[in-house]
Design a protein around this motif. Structure first.
Motif, mmCIF file in Angstrom:
data_model
loop_
_atom_site.group_PDB
_atom_site.id
_atom_site.type_symbol
_atom_site.label_atom_id
_atom_site.label_comp_id
_atom_site.label_asym_id
_atom_site.label_seq_id
_atom_site.Cartn_x
_atom_site.Cartn_y
_atom_site.Cartn_z
ATOM 1 N N LEU A 1 -1.554 17.551 -6.140
ATOM 2 C CA LEU A 1 -2.647 16.532 -6.041
ATOM 3 C C LEU A 1 -2.003 15.510 -5.207
ATOM 4 O O LEU A 1 -1.013 15.166 -4.877
ATOM 5 C CB LEU A 1 -2.875 16.210 -7.294
ATOM 6 C CG LEU A 1 -3.295 16.956 -8.634
ATOM 7 C CD1 LEU A 1 -3.601 16.466 -9.926
ATOM 8 C CD2 LEU A 1 -4.381 18.228 -8.165
ATOM 9 N N LEU A 2 -3.425 14.848 -4.462
ATOM 10 C CA LEU A 2 -3.172 13.611 -3.681
ATOM 11 C C LEU A 2 -4.104 12.433 -3.844
ATOM 12 O O LEU A 2 -5.038 12.868 -4.105
ATOM 13 C CB LEU A 2 -3.063 14.036 -2.225
ATOM 14 C CG LEU A 2 -2.555 13.175 -1.290
ATOM 15 C CD1 LEU A 2 -1.206 13.006 -1.123
ATOM 16 C CD2 LEU A 2 -2.932 13.572 0.120
ATOM 17 N N GLY A 3 -3.440 11.118 -3.859
ATOM 18 C CA GLY A 3 -4.086 10.171 -4.144
ATOM 19 C C GLY A 3 -3.318 8.879 -3.465
ATOM 20 O O GLY A 3 -2.274 9.316 -2.995
ATOM 21 N N GLY A 4 -3.791 7.718 -3.553
ATOM 22 C CA GLY A 4 -3.203 6.703 -3.383
ATOM 23 C C GLY A 4 -3.789 5.700 -2.683
ATOM 24 O O GLY A 4 -5.133 5.460 -2.989
ATOM 25 N N LEU A 5 -3.338 4.615 -2.047
ATOM 26 C CA LEU A 5 -3.842 3.275 -1.555
ATOM 27 C C LEU A 5 -4.087 3.241 -0.016
ATOM 28 O O LEU A 5 -4.781 2.536 0.297
ATOM 29 C CB LEU A 5 -3.151 2.236 -1.903
ATOM 30 C CG LEU A 5 -2.867 1.773 -3.530
ATOM 31 C CD1 LEU A 5 -1.843 0.800 -3.901
ATOM 32 C CD2 LEU A 5 -4.397 1.534 -4.106
ATOM 33 N N ALA A 6 -3.655 4.171 0.610
ATOM 34 C CA ALA A 6 -3.966 4.179 2.310
ATOM 35 C C ALA A 6 -5.222 4.039 2.663
ATOM 36 O O ALA A 6 -6.081 5.118 1.903
ATOM 37 C CB ALA A 6 -3.101 5.141 3.046
ATOM 38 N N ALA B 1 0.796 -1.049 -0.214
ATOM 39 C CA ALA B 1 0.074 0.039 -0.090
ATOM 40 C C ALA B 1 0.714 1.316 0.162
ATOM 41 O O ALA B 1 0.237 2.249 -0.623
ATOM 42 C CB ALA B 1 -0.970 0.035 1.072
ATOM 43 N N ASP B 2 2.032 1.069 0.581
ATOM 44 C CA ASP B 2 2.884 2.330 0.874
ATOM 45 C C ASP B 2 4.335 2.173 0.557
ATOM 46 O O ASP B 2 5.071 1.797 1.221
ATOM 47 C CB ASP B 2 3.052 2.868 2.334
ATOM 48 C CG ASP B 2 3.581 4.078 2.567
ATOM 49 O OD1 ASP B 2 3.863 4.946 1.796
ATOM 50 O OD2 ASP B 2 4.204 4.313 3.727
ATOM 51 N N MET B 3 4.656 2.637 -0.922
ATOM 52 C CA MET B 3 3.547 2.770 -1.905
ATOM 53 C C MET B 3 3.821 1.975 -3.131
ATOM 54 O O MET B 3 3.687 2.527 -4.435
ATOM 55 C CB MET B 3 3.566 4.253 -2.254
ATOM 56 C CG MET B 3 4.902 4.803 -2.443
ATOM 57 S SD MET B 3 5.068 6.548 -3.043
ATOM 58 C CE MET B 3 3.395 7.238 -2.155
ATOM 59 N N LYS B 4 4.365 0.845 -3.332
ATOM 60 C CA LYS B 4 4.632 0.338 -4.295
ATOM 61 C C LYS B 4 3.725 -0.038 -5.203
ATOM 62 O O LYS B 4 3.656 -0.210 -6.363
ATOM 63 C CB LYS B 4 5.723 -0.973 -4.150
ATOM 64 C CG LYS B 4 7.277 -0.482 -3.622
ATOM 65 C CD LYS B 4 7.852 -1.725 -3.290
ATOM 66 C CE LYS B 4 9.406 -1.303 -3.072
ATOM 67 N NZ LYS B 4 10.426 -2.524 -2.369
ATOM 68 N N GLY B 5 2.686 -0.510 -4.512
ATOM 69 C CA GLY B 5 1.107 -0.612 -5.349
ATOM 70 C C GLY B 5 0.851 0.463 -5.867
ATOM 71 O O GLY B 5 0.216 0.078 -6.991
ATOM 72 N N THR B 6 1.161 1.411 -5.595
ATOM 73 C CA THR B 6 0.846 2.646 -6.608
ATOM 74 C C THR B 6 1.632 2.981 -7.725
ATOM 75 O O THR B 6 1.074 3.200 -8.828
ATOM 76 C CB THR B 6 0.842 4.180 -5.746
ATOM 77 O OG1 THR B 6 2.087 4.565 -5.634
ATOM 78 C CG2 THR B 6 -0.031 4.024 -4.278
ATOM 79 N N ILE B 7 2.626 2.567 -7.824
ATOM 80 C CA ILE B 7 3.566 2.349 -8.770
ATOM 81 C C ILE B 7 2.856 1.469 -10.123
ATOM 82 O O ILE B 7 2.892 1.514 -11.099
ATOM 83 C CB ILE B 7 4.833 2.184 -8.659
ATOM 84 C CG1 ILE B 7 5.703 3.072 -7.652
ATOM 85 C CG2 ILE B 7 5.883 2.051 -9.945
ATOM 86 C CD1 ILE B 7 6.975 2.626 -7.400
ATOM 87 N N SER C 1 0.971 13.334 -6.247
ATOM 88 C CA SER C 1 1.524 12.480 -5.075
ATOM 89 C C SER C 1 0.948 11.461 -4.673
ATOM 90 O O SER C 1 -0.636 11.444 -4.683
ATOM 91 C CB SER C 1 2.022 13.262 -3.847
ATOM 92 O OG SER C 1 2.445 12.518 -2.814
ATOM 93 N N PHE C 2 1.336 10.218 -4.758
ATOM 94 C CA PHE C 2 0.442 9.105 -4.265
ATOM 95 C C PHE C 2 0.694 8.624 -3.062
ATOM 96 O O PHE C 2 0.830 7.400 -2.439
ATOM 97 C CB PHE C 2 0.666 7.785 -5.300
ATOM 98 C CG PHE C 2 0.239 8.143 -6.844
ATOM 99 C CD1 PHE C 2 -1.060 8.225 -6.936
ATOM 100 C CD2 PHE C 2 1.126 8.712 -7.598
ATOM 101 C CE1 PHE C 2 -1.513 8.230 -7.942
ATOM 102 C CE2 PHE C 2 0.495 8.816 -8.965
ATOM 103 C CZ PHE C 2 -0.791 8.989 -9.086
ATOM 104 N N ASN C 3 1.258 9.671 -2.060
ATOM 105 C CA ASN C 3 1.398 9.102 -0.640
ATOM 106 C C ASN C 3 0.185 9.540 0.166
ATOM 107 O O ASN C 3 0.095 9.968 1.354
ATOM 108 C CB ASN C 3 2.501 10.258 -0.260
ATOM 109 C CG ASN C 3 3.327 9.606 1.100
ATOM 110 O OD1 ASN C 3 3.132 8.506 1.235
ATOM 111 N ND2 ASN C 3 3.827 10.477 1.828
ATOM 112 N N GLY C 4 -0.918 9.356 -0.581
ATOM 113 C CA GLY C 4 -2.099 9.496 0.203
ATOM 114 C C GLY C 4 -2.925 8.319 0.297
ATOM 115 O O GLY C 4 -2.640 7.116 0.101
ATOM 116 N N GLY C 5 -4.605 8.485 0.340
ATOM 117 C CA GLY C 5 -5.239 7.482 0.602
ATOM 118 C C GLY C 5 -6.245 7.378 -0.440
ATOM 119 O O GLY C 5 -6.661 8.157 -1.190
#
Length: 426
Positions: free
Chosen positions: A382-387, A130-136, A188-192
């Motif tokens: 901008l912010l997004g991610g998998l958290a 989730a933090d954060m190779k899955g976002t790649i 940035s994908f350091n979010g949720g």
């Protein structure tokens, strides 16, 4: 709102790409990029360059000079290799997609191998899932679907794969930004995986205090100086300062789970190390202090307050030496909203199904290396991610789900696609 069947086809293709998504995730999790120490960045750069070159990205390796990132305690080791990967799709504008390649150390308590992908219980387990190779992995799937469907893009995707986000002294994205190696807005994908409008975040300081005494036999302590006991006034003073610091509130909107309570500055006595056995007076004691500071606070003021507290507490101490080591610093992020946010909100709604009215602005007392990006002149982030609150980021058995990876990938694809038209007024 979707305008043509080509975009629909690309979105559907992501949902059918689970075998490649799984393979990419497995290969990334198998590379140990934990920080500290961070000595796996070169190996990860080799892997990501191989994967992205196959997708027609042009890859540039950028290493941060050692004198910038080397922490005084030697906790950082190995070359700090960042990868800047650009896909020239013919669009007029770039969109920089930021990922940090480091993870926290695996730690104890895992039911599954931390440096491998385990698919179990409907989840994808592994350190960094989730933090954060899955976002790649999600971003790669989005570009792969666009290429397979010959989908025109509004933005050229530029992947920024960076080092030392997890508390590093000089994160890779800071160096890339300060060297002006990329331009345009940043996602940035350091979010949720939440309907959030990012309102910013706090800065973070990791300060190590090393107190030196003199060892002696504990049964004959006359010539000894107990470093742990010498530190007691300091710990008491810092605990008193903690109470004062945590009365300070920020105007930044707080997260929903705060239930209306404000975000406050924070001071944590995060780690303490000293001594070895009962028969020896401890000669050395190390205390790690973490200070979270709001955008309304200036770093110089925060630093002065901390160092004055330490100096006053140790004045007159029997300790032979007291040294301070700044081993990690992330600057705060203030008001990262900008003109691309409505399109990103609509894209998140497309991927995750968030209703328009669910989006709310809120910040956090956690920290990000995006503060350095703002200080280098890029305000909108901008912010997004998998958290998600329950997916055990930084803990044993970290996980994400295939459904979230697909939803994030579809959000990225919608945002990048020229044929995606956000609903008016979102």
């Amino acid at each position: 709102m979707l305008r043509n069947s080509r975009l629909n086809s690309a979105l559907e293709k992501i949902a059918d790409d689970t075998d490649q998504i799984t393979d990419d995730m497995q290969r990334m999790l198998a590379v140990d990029t934990c920080f500290p120490p961070g000595n796996g960045y070169g190996q990860f750069a080799d892997l990501i360059t191989q994967l992205l070159t196959q997708m027609n990205f042009s890859c540039q390796r950028v290493s941060v000079p050692e004198h910038l990132w080397q922490a005084p305690d030697g906790s950082a080791q190995g070359e700090r290799v960042n990868v800047l990967a650009t896909l020239n799709s013919g669009a007029a504008e770039n969109c920089n997609l930021y990922f940090h390649t480091d993870t926290v150390p695996a730690g104890d308590g895992w039911r599954f191998p931390p440096l491998a992908l385990t698919v179990a219980e409907g989840k994808l387990y592994g350190r960094g899932a989730a933090d954060m190779k899955g976002t790649i992995v999600a971003a790669m799937a989005a570009v792969r679907a666009a290429q397979a469907c010959n989908l025109p893009l509004r933005f050229n995707p530029v992947f920024l794969l960076c080092t030392d986000e997890e508390g590093g002294l000089y994160p890779g994205i800071r160096y890339l930004a300060e060297q002006q190696l990329f331009s345009g807005h940043l996602l940035s994908f350091n979010g949720g995986a939440v309907p959030r409008i990012w309102a910013g975040c706090f800065g973070s300081i990791d300060l190590k205090v090393v107190i030196t005494g003199r060892s002696a036999h504990s049964g004959d302590p006359l010539l000894g100086v107990n470093a742990i006991e010498a530190a007691l006034p300091l710990m008491n003073a810092l605990y008193q300062l903690k109470g004062e610091v945590e009365q300070r509130t920020s105007a930044m909107p707080s997260p929903p789970h705060y239930q209306g309570q404000p975000l406050t500055s924070l001071l944590t006595l995060a780690a303490a190390h000293g001594g070895s056995k009962g028969s020896t007076i401890p000669e050395r004691f190390e205390l790690l202090i973490n200070r979270r500071y709001a955008p309304e606070e200036a770093f110089d003021d925060v630093w002065q307050e901390l160092t004055q507290c330490i100096d006053q507490a140790m004045d007159g101490s029997r300790a032979l030496d007291v040294s301070l080591q700044l081993i990690g610093h992330l600057a705060p992020v203030a008001d990262p909203y900008g003109p691309h946010w409505p399109r990103w909100q609509a894209a998140l709604s497309q991927g995750f199904g968030f209703p328009r009215e669910a989006f709310k602005p809120w910040g956090s007392s956690t920290s990000s290396d995006m503060g350095w990006v703002q200080q280098a002149g890029i305000q909108e982030i901008l912010l997004g991610g998998l958290a998600r609150p329950d997916n055990r980021i930084h803990a044993a058995d970290e996980f994400t789900t295939m459904a979230d990876v697909i939803a994030l990938s579809q959000s990225i694809l919608a945002y990048l696609a020229d044929d995606f038209q956000p609903t008016q007024g979102i």
